[in-house]
Design an enzyme around this catalytic site. Structure first.
Site, PDB file in Angstrom:
ATOM      1  N   ARG A   1      -4.752   8.363  -1.516  1.00  8.76           N
ATOM      2  CA  ARG A   1      -3.509   7.827  -2.069  1.00  8.76           C
ATOM      3  C   ARG A   1      -3.659   7.420  -3.525  1.00  8.76           C
ATOM      4  O   ARG A   1      -2.701   7.494  -4.294  1.00  8.76           O
ATOM      5  CB  ARG A   1      -3.020   6.646  -1.220  1.00  8.76           C
ATOM      6  CG  ARG A   1      -2.462   7.069   0.134  1.00  8.76           C
ATOM      7  CD  ARG A   1      -1.703   5.944   0.807  1.00  8.76           C
ATOM      8  NE  ARG A   1      -2.537   4.786   1.067  1.00  8.76           N
ATOM      9  CZ  ARG A   1      -3.361   4.668   2.096  1.00  8.76           C
ATOM     10  NH1 ARG A   1      -3.471   5.665   2.958  1.00  8.76           N
ATOM     11  NH2 ARG A   1      -4.078   3.576   2.293  1.00  8.76           N
TER      12      ARG A   1
ATOM     13  N   TYR B   1      -1.076   8.430  -6.401  1.00  7.12           N
ATOM     14  CA  TYR B   1      -0.398   7.468  -7.279  1.00  7.12           C
ATOM     15  C   TYR B   1      -0.617   7.800  -8.755  1.00  7.12           C
ATOM     16  O   TYR B   1       0.301   7.674  -9.576  1.00  7.12           O
ATOM     17  CB  TYR B   1      -0.896   6.053  -6.978  1.00  7.12           C
ATOM     18  CG  TYR B   1      -0.608   5.582  -5.565  1.00  7.12           C
ATOM     19  CD1 TYR B   1       0.451   6.109  -4.835  1.00  7.12           C
ATOM     20  CD2 TYR B   1      -1.394   4.605  -4.965  1.00  7.12           C
ATOM     21  CE1 TYR B   1       0.708   5.684  -3.542  1.00  7.12           C
ATOM     22  CE2 TYR B   1      -1.141   4.167  -3.672  1.00  7.12           C
ATOM     23  CZ  TYR B   1      -0.091   4.714  -2.961  1.00  7.12           C
ATOM     24  OH  TYR B   1       0.160   4.286  -1.683  1.00  7.12           O
TER      25      TYR B   1
ATOM     26  N   TYR C   1      11.814   2.637  -3.186  1.00  9.48           N
ATOM     27  CA  TYR C   1      12.402   1.877  -2.085  1.00  9.48           C
ATOM     28  C   TYR C   1      11.885   0.434  -2.126  1.00  9.48           C
ATOM     29  O   TYR C   1      10.785   0.151  -2.591  1.00  9.48           O
ATOM     30  CB  TYR C   1      12.112   2.522  -0.734  1.00  9.48           C
ATOM     31  CG  TYR C   1      10.664   2.467  -0.284  1.00  9.48           C
ATOM     32  CD1 TYR C   1      10.192   1.407   0.469  1.00  9.48           C
ATOM     33  CD2 TYR C   1       9.793   3.498  -0.598  1.00  9.48           C
ATOM     34  CE1 TYR C   1       8.871   1.351   0.887  1.00  9.48           C
ATOM     35  CE2 TYR C   1       8.466   3.462  -0.187  1.00  9.48           C
ATOM     36  CZ  TYR C   1       8.018   2.389   0.550  1.00  9.48           C
ATOM     37  OH  TYR C   1       6.706   2.338   0.956  1.00  9.48           O
TER      38      TYR C   1
ATOM     39  N   HIS D   1      11.343  -3.194  -3.423  1.00 14.74           N
ATOM     40  CA  HIS D   1      11.149  -3.799  -4.745  1.00 14.74           C
ATOM     41  C   HIS D   1      10.068  -3.000  -5.457  1.00 14.74           C
ATOM     42  O   HIS D   1       8.991  -2.785  -4.899  1.00 14.74           O
ATOM     43  CB  HIS D   1      10.718  -5.253  -4.568  1.00 14.74           C
ATOM     44  CG  HIS D   1      10.689  -6.055  -5.832  1.00 14.74           C
ATOM     45  ND1 HIS D   1       9.933  -5.711  -6.934  1.00 14.74           N
ATOM     46  CD2 HIS D   1      11.324  -7.223  -6.163  1.00 14.74           C
ATOM     47  CE1 HIS D   1      10.097  -6.612  -7.887  1.00 14.74           C
ATOM     48  NE2 HIS D   1      10.943  -7.526  -7.447  1.00 14.74           N
TER      49      HIS D   1
ATOM     50  N   VAL E   1       6.512  -4.694  -5.555  1.00 14.46           N
ATOM     51  CA  VAL E   1       5.902  -5.241  -4.341  1.00 14.46           C
ATOM     52  C   VAL E   1       5.264  -4.110  -3.541  1.00 14.46           C
ATOM     53  O   VAL E   1       5.967  -3.197  -3.085  1.00 14.46           O
ATOM     54  CB  VAL E   1       6.938  -5.991  -3.481  1.00 14.46           C
ATOM     55  CG1 VAL E   1       6.305  -6.515  -2.203  1.00 14.46           C
ATOM     56  CG2 VAL E   1       7.554  -7.135  -4.279  1.00 14.46           C
TER      57      VAL E   1
ATOM     58  N   ALA F   1      11.029  -5.501   1.674  1.00 17.55           N
ATOM     59  CA  ALA F   1      10.860  -5.726   3.111  1.00 17.55           C
ATOM     60  C   ALA F   1      10.637  -7.206   3.402  1.00 17.55           C
ATOM     61  O   ALA F   1      11.026  -7.708   4.460  1.00 17.55           O
ATOM     62  CB  ALA F   1       9.690  -4.891   3.629  1.00 17.55           C
TER      63      ALA F   1
ATOM     64  N   GLN G   1       1.168  -3.605   5.854  1.00 19.59           N
ATOM     65  CA  GLN G   1       0.473  -2.331   6.100  1.00 19.59           C
ATOM     66  C   GLN G   1      -0.548  -2.481   7.228  1.00 19.59           C
ATOM     67  O   GLN G   1      -1.666  -1.978   7.152  1.00 19.59           O
ATOM     68  CB  GLN G   1      -0.193  -1.830   4.813  1.00 19.59           C
ATOM     69  CG  GLN G   1       0.811  -1.511   3.718  1.00 19.59           C
ATOM     70  CD  GLN G   1       0.189  -0.964   2.455  1.00 19.59           C
ATOM     71  OE1 GLN G   1      -0.959  -1.269   2.123  1.00 19.59           O
ATOM     72  NE2 GLN G   1       0.919  -0.146   1.739  1.00 19.59           N
TER      73      GLN G   1
ATOM     74  N   ALA H   1      11.593  -3.179   8.647  1.00 22.14           N
ATOM     75  CA  ALA H   1      12.966  -3.376   8.174  1.00 22.14           C
ATOM     76  C   ALA H   1      13.817  -2.148   8.461  1.00 22.14           C
ATOM     77  O   ALA H   1      13.326  -1.010   8.466  1.00 22.14           O
ATOM     78  CB  ALA H   1      12.963  -3.665   6.678  1.00 22.14           C
TER      79      ALA H   1
ATOM     80  N   SER I   1       4.496  -0.803   8.964  1.00 14.98           N
ATOM     81  CA  SER I   1       4.582  -1.913   9.911  1.00 14.98           C
ATOM     82  C   SER I   1       3.997  -3.189   9.314  1.00 14.98           C
ATOM     83  O   SER I   1       2.982  -3.147   8.621  1.00 14.98           O
ATOM     84  CB  SER I   1       3.836  -1.578  11.203  1.00 14.98           C
ATOM     85  OG  SER I   1       4.400  -0.460  11.857  1.00 14.98           O
ATOM     86  N   THR I   2       4.634  -4.285   9.615  1.00 11.63           N
ATOM     87  CA  THR I   2       4.197  -5.598   9.146  1.00 11.63           C
ATOM     88  C   THR I   2       3.937  -6.487  10.356  1.00 11.63           C
ATOM     89  O   THR I   2       4.700  -6.451  11.330  1.00 11.63           O
ATOM     90  CB  THR I   2       5.270  -6.236   8.245  1.00 11.63           C
ATOM     91  OG1 THR I   2       5.502  -5.377   7.124  1.00 11.63           O
ATOM     92  CG2 THR I   2       4.820  -7.605   7.745  1.00 11.63           C
TER      93      THR I   2
END
Length: 257
Positions: A74, A78, A100, A102, A105, A132, A174, A215, A242-243
């Site tokens: 990743r 990025y 998507y 903020h 964040v 989220a 995450q 969310a 997932s949080t």
């Protein structure tokens, strides 16, 4: 349209804006203005429908989803995303990165691209969006001001020495990637997640109720709010987004006079 947009400037400009979490519902008027006036809009959205919706505001969009690939680190993805946006800025264009949630964040690309653009002498700004975290507070009825709330990327509890205050809420982001060091997968293994559970069991009882939260991203959808005992977390269905929300396990202790 934002009053500080350099419409007549021959130099490039970068604005990273937040789309919010829910399609069409969370975009601020200022962020919409940046998108409308842009020469090119790079979009990193949670759903293809969101990309299509952004295209109704400005058809000159480029999806950033194509930079992802299975097994590709990743961090490399990025870097390539940031470089793609900066290339257009250097070409003198008004560029928007629409992300998507903020853009500041859990989003490395906006921070990195803005810092690099400014280092090269270009104007670059970030406009906030509903994250989220904001949705989590609303959907779960959680007030961080009541007993406090600590936020961590889930793997930090495994890779670093972090102190958990069990009298406050604990939010782990995450969680579906917990324990992965490769940054090249979309989900960690059950064994890696079990390491996270074992770490949390040092501070919380095995039957402590925790909540898996995701969310809602579409107006017709509902947020995922799944309670599960901590001991069973490793075998739950978890995704990259997932949080984990862990309620306090003890009351606040008054300071001694």
């Amino acid at each position: 349209m934002p009053s500080d947009l350099p419409i007549t400037s021959p130099r490039g400009h970068l604005a990273c804006v937040g789309l919010g979490m829910m399609l069409g519902a969370h975009l601020t008027p200022r962020s919409r203005g940046w998108i409308e006036a842009a020469d090119v809009v790079f979009v990193a959205a949670s759903d293809a429908l969101v990309e299509q919706w952004v295209a109704t505001i400005n058809p000159r969009i480029v999806s950033l989803q194509g930079f992802y690939a299975e097994g590709k680190p990743r961090q490399q993805t990025y870097r390539e995303m940031a470089e793609a946006m900066l290339a257009e800025v250097r070409a003198g264009k008004r560029v928007v990165g629409a992300f998507y949630g903020h853009p500041g964040v859990f989003a490395q690309v906006p921070h990195a691209s803005i810092a690099q653009a400014r280092a090269e002498g270009f104007e670059a700004v970030m406009d906030p969006g509903i994250s989220a975290e904001d949705c989590l507070y609303a959907d779960l009825g959680l007030d961080p001001g009541k007993v406090g709330c600590a936020h961590f990327e889930a793997s930090q509890l495994l890779f670093y020495r972090r102190v958990i205050d069990t009298s406050a809420w604990l939010v782990l982001w995450q969680v579906g990637l917990a324990g992965d060091r490769t940054y090249a997968v979309r989900a960690s293994t059950v064994e890696q997640r079990q390491r996270l559970v074992d770490r949390l069991l040092r501070d919380y009882p095995a039957d402590h109720p925790v909540t898996i939260y995701e969310a809602a991203t579409l107006p017709i959808g509902r947020p995922r709010v799944d309670p599960v005992p901590l001991a069973r977390l490793a075998h739950a269905t978890l995704h990259m987004h997932s949080t984990l929300v862990v309620p306090p396990a003890r009351a606040l202790e008054p300071e001694q006079a």
